[in-house]
Motif scaffolding. Structure first.
Motif, mmCIF file in Angstrom:
data_model
loop_
_atom_site.group_PDB
_atom_site.id
_atom_site.type_symbol
_atom_site.label_atom_id
_atom_site.label_comp_id
_atom_site.label_asym_id
_atom_site.label_seq_id
_atom_site.Cartn_x
_atom_site.Cartn_y
_atom_site.Cartn_z
ATOM 1 N N GLU A 1 0.749 -1.393 -0.019
ATOM 2 C CA GLU A 1 0.217 0.035 0.015
ATOM 3 C C GLU A 1 0.957 1.129 -0.160
ATOM 4 O OE1 GLU A 1 -3.609 0.219 2.540
ATOM 5 O OE2 GLU A 1 -3.050 -1.884 3.140
ATOM 6 N N ARG A 2 1.836 1.144 0.938
ATOM 7 C CA ARG A 2 2.857 2.570 0.789
ATOM 8 C C ARG A 2 3.463 2.702 -0.304
ATOM 9 N NH1 ARG A 2 4.350 0.863 6.666
ATOM 10 N NH2 ARG A 2 5.590 -0.589 5.394
ATOM 11 N N ALA A 3 3.885 1.652 -1.177
ATOM 12 C CA ALA A 3 4.729 1.618 -2.289
ATOM 13 C C ALA A 3 3.788 2.156 -3.495
ATOM 14 C CB ALA A 3 5.524 0.174 -2.561
ATOM 15 N N GLY A 4 2.468 1.571 -3.423
ATOM 16 C CA GLY A 4 1.690 1.965 -4.165
ATOM 17 C C GLY A 4 1.279 3.621 -4.372
ATOM 18 N N THR A 5 1.081 3.906 -2.839
ATOM 19 C CA THR A 5 0.922 5.561 -2.688
ATOM 20 C C THR A 5 2.158 6.299 -3.453
ATOM 21 O OG1 THR A 5 -0.446 4.832 -0.923
ATOM 22 C CG2 THR A 5 0.365 7.145 -1.100
ATOM 23 N N LEU A 6 3.361 5.495 -2.868
ATOM 24 C CA LEU A 6 4.398 6.406 -3.352
ATOM 25 C C LEU A 6 4.580 6.450 -4.813
ATOM 26 C CD1 LEU A 6 7.132 7.635 -2.635
ATOM 27 C CD2 LEU A 6 8.100 5.505 -2.737
ATOM 28 N N ALA A 7 4.348 5.174 -5.605
ATOM 29 C CA ALA A 7 4.122 5.262 -7.142
ATOM 30 C C ALA A 7 3.213 6.232 -7.607
ATOM 31 C CB ALA A 7 3.915 3.905 -7.549
ATOM 32 N N LEU A 8 2.243 6.510 -6.997
ATOM 33 C CA LEU A 8 1.235 7.453 -7.545
ATOM 34 C C LEU A 8 1.586 8.967 -6.978
ATOM 35 C CD1 LEU A 8 -1.759 8.209 -8.450
ATOM 36 C CD2 LEU A 8 -2.632 8.030 -6.306
ATOM 37 N N ALA A 9 2.338 9.151 -6.089
ATOM 38 C CA ALA A 9 2.706 10.461 -5.800
ATOM 39 C C ALA A 9 3.892 10.852 -6.504
ATOM 40 C CB ALA A 9 3.185 10.516 -4.423
ATOM 41 N N LEU A 10 4.847 9.928 -6.834
ATOM 42 C CA LEU A 10 5.848 10.107 -7.834
ATOM 43 C C LEU A 10 5.399 10.564 -9.362
ATOM 44 C CD1 LEU A 10 8.657 7.882 -6.637
ATOM 45 C CD2 LEU A 10 8.707 10.220 -6.418
ATOM 46 N N GLY A 11 4.333 9.622 -9.659
ATOM 47 C CA GLY A 11 3.805 9.705 -10.954
ATOM 48 C C GLY A 11 3.216 11.186 -11.095
ATOM 49 N N ILE A 12 2.793 11.598 -10.046
ATOM 50 C CA ILE A 12 1.923 12.858 -10.129
ATOM 51 C C ILE A 12 3.148 14.049 -10.032
ATOM 52 C CG2 ILE A 12 0.798 14.657 -8.730
ATOM 53 C CD1 ILE A 12 -1.011 12.368 -7.700
ATOM 54 N N ALA A 13 4.398 13.813 -9.398
ATOM 55 C CA ALA A 13 5.390 14.647 -9.503
ATOM 56 C C ALA A 13 5.900 14.792 -10.828
ATOM 57 C CB ALA A 13 6.277 14.185 -8.384
ATOM 58 N N PHE A 14 5.935 13.812 -11.539
ATOM 59 C CA PHE A 14 6.495 13.681 -13.005
ATOM 60 C C PHE A 14 5.438 14.496 -13.768
ATOM 61 C CE2 PHE A 14 8.293 10.412 -16.301
ATOM 62 C CZ PHE A 14 8.836 11.458 -17.008
ATOM 63 N N ALA A 15 4.339 14.256 -13.733
ATOM 64 C CA ALA A 15 3.457 14.897 -14.585
ATOM 65 C C ALA A 15 3.520 16.521 -14.122
ATOM 66 C CB ALA A 15 2.011 14.324 -14.393
ATOM 67 N N VAL A 16 3.360 16.709 -13.009
ATOM 68 C CA VAL A 16 3.409 18.314 -12.857
ATOM 69 C C VAL A 16 4.623 18.898 -13.132
ATOM 70 C CG1 VAL A 16 3.358 19.945 -10.882
ATOM 71 C CG2 VAL A 16 1.878 18.191 -10.702
ATOM 72 N N SER A 17 5.954 18.309 -13.094
ATOM 73 C CA SER A 17 7.000 18.714 -13.457
ATOM 74 C C SER A 17 7.076 18.810 -15.115
ATOM 75 C CB SER A 17 8.370 17.878 -13.189
ATOM 76 O OG SER A 17 8.221 18.046 -11.477
ATOM 77 N N THR A 18 6.587 17.517 -15.819
ATOM 78 C CA THR A 18 6.413 17.963 -17.369
ATOM 79 C C THR A 18 5.754 19.047 -17.713
ATOM 80 O OG1 THR A 18 6.654 15.507 -17.316
ATOM 81 C CG2 THR A 18 5.805 16.689 -19.285
ATOM 82 N N VAL A 19 4.563 19.290 -17.192
ATOM 83 C CA VAL A 19 3.822 20.418 -17.450
ATOM 84 C C VAL A 19 4.404 21.538 -17.224
ATOM 85 C CG1 VAL A 19 1.681 21.652 -16.748
ATOM 86 C CG2 VAL A 19 1.519 19.189 -17.105
ATOM 87 N N LEU A 20 5.195 22.012 -16.087
ATOM 88 C CA LEU A 20 5.866 23.238 -15.920
ATOM 89 C C LEU A 20 7.162 23.249 -16.818
ATOM 90 C CD1 LEU A 20 5.829 23.119 -11.946
ATOM 91 C CD2 LEU A 20 4.359 24.496 -13.531
#
Length: 103
Positions: A15-34
């Protein structure tokens, strides 16, 4: 530290690793948009340290999402991990498209 070889429950870790993967995916998407906004438009400007800070999510997401999903794929965090992987793949394709667009 013990070297216990008995089987353990991996649901919490998954569960923690899944949440971490989701958070890092969001960070990747936000950084790409920026990065798109900083490169292709004049909406966001600023000093170089701000650009470096905004771009920090790209390598974190690129390397962190697959590693965290490898832990999450066998347990309860699989669904969140898959969403993180999907976000990372879309972000990677968009980032590569940006690289080709800028030549």
């Amino acid at each position: 530290m013990t070297l216990d070889t008995r089987p353990t429950q991996h649901s919490d870790a998954s569960e923690r690793a899944g949440t971490l993967a989701l958070a890092l995916g969001i960070a990747f998407a936000v950084s790409t948009v920026l990065t798109f906004l900083m490169t292709l438009t004049d909406i966001i400007g600023g000093p170089n340290w701000l650009r470096a800070l905004m771009s920090a999510g790209i390598p974190l997401g690129f390397f962190g999402v697959p590693l965290s999903f490898a832990v999450a794929r066998t347990g309860l965090g699989r669904q969140r991990g898959l969403i993180g992987v999907a976000l990372a793949v879309v972000s990677l394709v968009a980032f590569v498209a940006l690289l080709f667009a800028m030549g």
